[in-house]
Each structure stands twice: as structure tokens, then as C-alpha cells.
Scaffold this motif. Structure first.
Motif, short mmCIF file in Angstrom:
data_model
loop_
_atom_site.label_atom_id
_atom_site.label_comp_id
_atom_site.label_asym_id
_atom_site.label_seq_id
_atom_site.Cartn_x
_atom_site.Cartn_y
_atom_site.Cartn_z
N SER A 116 0.85 -1.18 0.00
CA SER A 116 0.00 0.00 0.00
C SER A 116 0.89 1.23 0.00
O SER A 116 2.02 1.19 0.48
CB SER A 116 -0.91 0.03 1.24
N GLN A 117 0.39 2.33 -0.54
CA GLN A 117 1.16 3.57 -0.50
C GLN A 117 1.32 4.07 0.93
O GLN A 117 2.23 4.83 1.22
CB GLN A 117 0.47 4.64 -1.35
N ARG A 118 0.44 3.63 1.81
CA ARG A 118 0.51 4.07 3.20
C ARG A 118 1.39 3.14 4.05
O ARG A 118 1.60 3.41 5.23
CB ARG A 118 -0.89 4.15 3.81
N PHE A 119 1.87 2.06 3.45
CA PHE A 119 2.72 1.10 4.17
C PHE A 119 4.15 1.26 3.68
O PHE A 119 4.41 1.29 2.48
CB PHE A 119 2.26 -0.34 3.89
N GLU A 120 5.07 1.35 4.62
CA GLU A 120 6.48 1.46 4.26
C GLU A 120 7.29 0.52 5.14
O GLU A 120 7.06 0.44 6.34
CB GLU A 120 6.96 2.91 4.46
N VAL A 121 8.22 -0.20 4.53
CA VAL A 121 9.12 -1.08 5.26
C VAL A 121 10.50 -0.45 5.25
O VAL A 121 11.08 -0.22 4.19
CB VAL A 121 9.16 -2.50 4.65
N ILE A 122 11.03 -0.15 6.46
CA ILE A 122 12.32 0.51 6.60
C ILE A 122 13.31 -0.48 7.19
O ILE A 122 13.07 -1.02 8.28
CB ILE A 122 12.22 1.77 7.49
N GLU A 123 14.39 -0.75 6.48
CA GLU A 123 15.39 -1.73 6.92
C GLU A 123 16.36 -1.12 7.92
O GLU A 123 16.76 0.04 7.79
CB GLU A 123 16.18 -2.24 5.71
N PHE A 124 16.78 -1.92 8.91
CA PHE A 124 17.85 -1.50 9.80
C PHE A 124 19.17 -1.52 9.03
O PHE A 124 19.38 -2.37 8.16
CB PHE A 124 17.94 -2.43 11.01
N ASP A 125 20.06 -0.60 9.39
CA ASP A 125 21.33 -0.50 8.69
C ASP A 125 22.16 -1.78 8.78
O ASP A 125 22.90 -2.12 7.86
CB ASP A 125 22.16 0.67 9.24
N ASP A 126 22.04 -2.50 9.90
CA ASP A 126 22.84 -3.71 10.09
C ASP A 126 22.20 -4.95 9.48
O ASP A 126 22.73 -6.06 9.61
CB ASP A 126 23.13 -3.94 11.57
N GLY A 127 21.05 -4.78 8.83
CA GLY A 127 20.38 -5.90 8.18
C GLY A 127 19.69 -6.85 9.12
O GLY A 127 19.29 -7.96 8.72
N SER A 128 19.51 -6.45 10.38
CA SER A 128 18.93 -7.36 11.38
C SER A 128 17.41 -7.46 11.29
O SER A 128 16.82 -8.34 11.91
CB SER A 128 19.31 -6.91 12.79
N GLY A 129 16.78 -6.59 10.53
CA GLY A 129 15.32 -6.64 10.45
C GLY A 129 14.78 -5.37 9.84
O GLY A 129 15.47 -4.65 9.11
N SER A 130 13.52 -5.06 10.17
CA SER A 130 12.89 -3.89 9.57
C SER A 130 11.74 -3.39 10.44
O SER A 130 11.30 -4.06 11.38
CB SER A 130 12.37 -4.21 8.16
N VAL A 131 11.26 -2.21 10.09
CA VAL A 131 10.10 -1.60 10.72
C VAL A 131 9.00 -1.48 9.67
O VAL A 131 9.25 -0.98 8.56
CB VAL A 131 10.44 -0.20 11.29
N LEU A 132 7.82 -1.95 10.01
CA LEU A 132 6.65 -1.74 9.17
C LEU A 132 5.92 -0.51 9.69
O LEU A 132 5.43 -0.50 10.81
CB LEU A 132 5.72 -2.96 9.21
N ARG A 133 5.89 0.54 8.89
CA ARG A 133 5.26 1.80 9.29
C ARG A 133 4.00 2.01 8.47
O ARG A 133 4.03 1.89 7.23
CB ARG A 133 6.23 2.96 9.09
N ILE A 134 2.91 2.34 9.15
CA ILE A 134 1.62 2.57 8.50
C ILE A 134 1.19 4.00 8.83
O ILE A 134 1.06 4.37 9.99
CB ILE A 134 0.56 1.58 8.99
#
Length: 248
Positions: free
Chosen positions: A70-88
């Protein structure tokens, strides 16, 4: 978390041994799982998911069995590659209420964890829901000086305050004491560096729900008179910025 591996199936009754095998064999293991959240329509929700393993696991997000899109959903990766944040953002009451699933996968196996999102309309907000009484403001600080991003919140029970920078949680523990969260909730950044420059939000959380402040940019000005890396100090393109310089 749910394990999906033929090896895990054999050892499910032996949980302590299974945990040890996960480490030895490189199975993914969550170091941060997303928490259930209650947000406000038009507001923000962020789910954090991090995992370790060998090889490094890949994190994916699902909603109702489908990859989030969705345009309102964004996945932001951690710099160390350990995971991500799902932002709505912005939240929609009926459309976004769901169970969100984080999956960590590598060649050894796969694990899943999930969190529930509840979205309230303004007339549904309960007494005691967190309120941001004072949020961070745009600020320019000279390199090596101390910058303080203010935040104050109220609610019942008293909300806990945390911080996000560029949509990722601020990890105070990894700063060797250079970055501190004060008892007031403010974020204090000593000996500021170019890497501190970014967009900051404070988040207030209690049992009633979660509220985000409006974001505010911190710019770090080099001693040569340059706000790096995006903006030259007093450059014509930057004249619209109502800057504040902290010298103390």
C-alpha cells in the motif's frame, strides 16, 4: 514464535534443546518482536521486527496472508540488516485493523511472530490515552555540541516515551552513553555528529494506546559553516528553514 522446519518438528517437546539447536544450526531467532498497538485514525503505527541467524535471516511482512502492499505502508530496513520496521501512515480505522505477521527466513528454517493493530476514531479515544504535550522542534546544532530534542507527554497511566529517527527506533544502548533519554522524556545528543542528522519523532505509549509526535528535523552544522550533507548554511535554497542554533 512458530517454528516451521522439519528439524524443529522432531524436537518440539524438548524446548530447551530446541533453543540450543536453533543457535547451533543457525535457525532464525527473534531478538525483537512486534507489539500489539492501539492507534488513532490519521495517526501512525510502527511494528519492529529483528532476528538473528546464520545465514542472516530475511524479514518479510504479511497482512491476512498476503505481503503488505500500500502507499501508506512502508518497510524501513535496519542499517545492520537485522530486520525492519513496518510503518503505517496515515492509519485508517477499518482498513488497517488486522493481525500483522513478521516472518524471518534463512536456509536453515523459518519462524513467525505477529501483532494486532487496533485503530480508533477520535470519538472512541478512551480517557487516559497518551497526549503529546510538547513535541520536538526543528533544530540546527553545531558539530560536537549537545543537541536536545524535547518531548513531554501525559496520560493515565503515565506513558513511556521512546524515540524514532528516520522511522527507525533510536538505540540508546549502542551510543556508548553519547545519546541519553532524560527523565523528562527529552532526547539528549552529546558531541553531535553528522550521523545524528535526521527526522525525529517521540512516541508515547501506555495501556490505552500509542501516540506519535509531529516529526522534527535535526541538522548538524559543520564548523566550516555547512549543514551537511543536505544543506549549505545560509544557502539560498535553505532560507525557508526557521533554524535554531544551539551553542550551549
Amino acid at each position: 514464535p512458530l517454528l516451521q522446519s522439519p528439524l524443529a518438528a522432531r524436537f518440539t517437546p524438548l524446548q530447551p534443546m530446541l533453543a540450543l539447536l536453533m543457535v547451533i544450526l543457525g535457525m532464525p531467532n527473534f531478538i525483537k518482536s512486534p507489539d500489539d498497538q492501539t492507534g488513532i485514525s490519521g495517526g501512525v503505527a510502527s511494528f519492529v521486527c529483528q532476528a538473528v541467524g546464520d545465514p542472516k535471516p530475511r524479514i518479510t511482512w504479511m497482512k491476512k496472508g498476503k505481503k503488505v502492499s500500500s502507499q501508506r505502508f512502508e518497510v524501513i530496513e535496519f542499517d545492520d540488516g537485522s530486520g525492519s520496521v513496518l510503518r503505517i501512515q496515515p492509519l485508517r480505522t477499518h482498513r488497517d485493523e488486522a493481525i500483522y505477521e513478521c516472518t524471518a527466513t534463512n536456509s536453515v528454517g523459518e519462524i513467525n511472530t505477529s501483532a494486532k493493530l487496533t485503530v480508533l476514531e477520535e470519538d472512541q479515544i478512551p480517557h487516559g490515552f497518551p497526549t503529546i504535550d510538547m513535541g520536538p522542534q526543528l533544530k540546527v546544532v553545531e558539530k560536537t555540541r549537545t543537541a536536545t530534542m524535547l518531548c513531554a507527554a501525559s496520560g493515565n497511566p503515565d506513558p513511556e516515551i521512546s524515540w524514532f529517527k528516520d522511522f527507525l527506533p533510536v538505540d540508546i544502548n549502542s551510543s556508548n552513553g553519547r545519546i541519553k533519554q532524560l527523565r523528562s522524556g527529552a532526547l539528549q545528543i552529546e558531541n553531535s555528529e553528522e550521523s545524528d542528522q535526521g527526522k525525529y519523532e517521540c512516541v508515547a505509549v501506555n495501556s490505552a494506546g500509542t501516540r506519535y509526535s509531529a516529526p522534527a528535523n535535526l541538522y548538524v552544522r559543520g564548523k566550516s559553516g555547512v549543514v551537511s550533507p543536505h544543506c549549505l548554511w545560509l544557502h539560498p535554497k535553505c532560507h525557508h528553514i526557521p533554524y535554531k542554533v544551539d551553542y550551549f
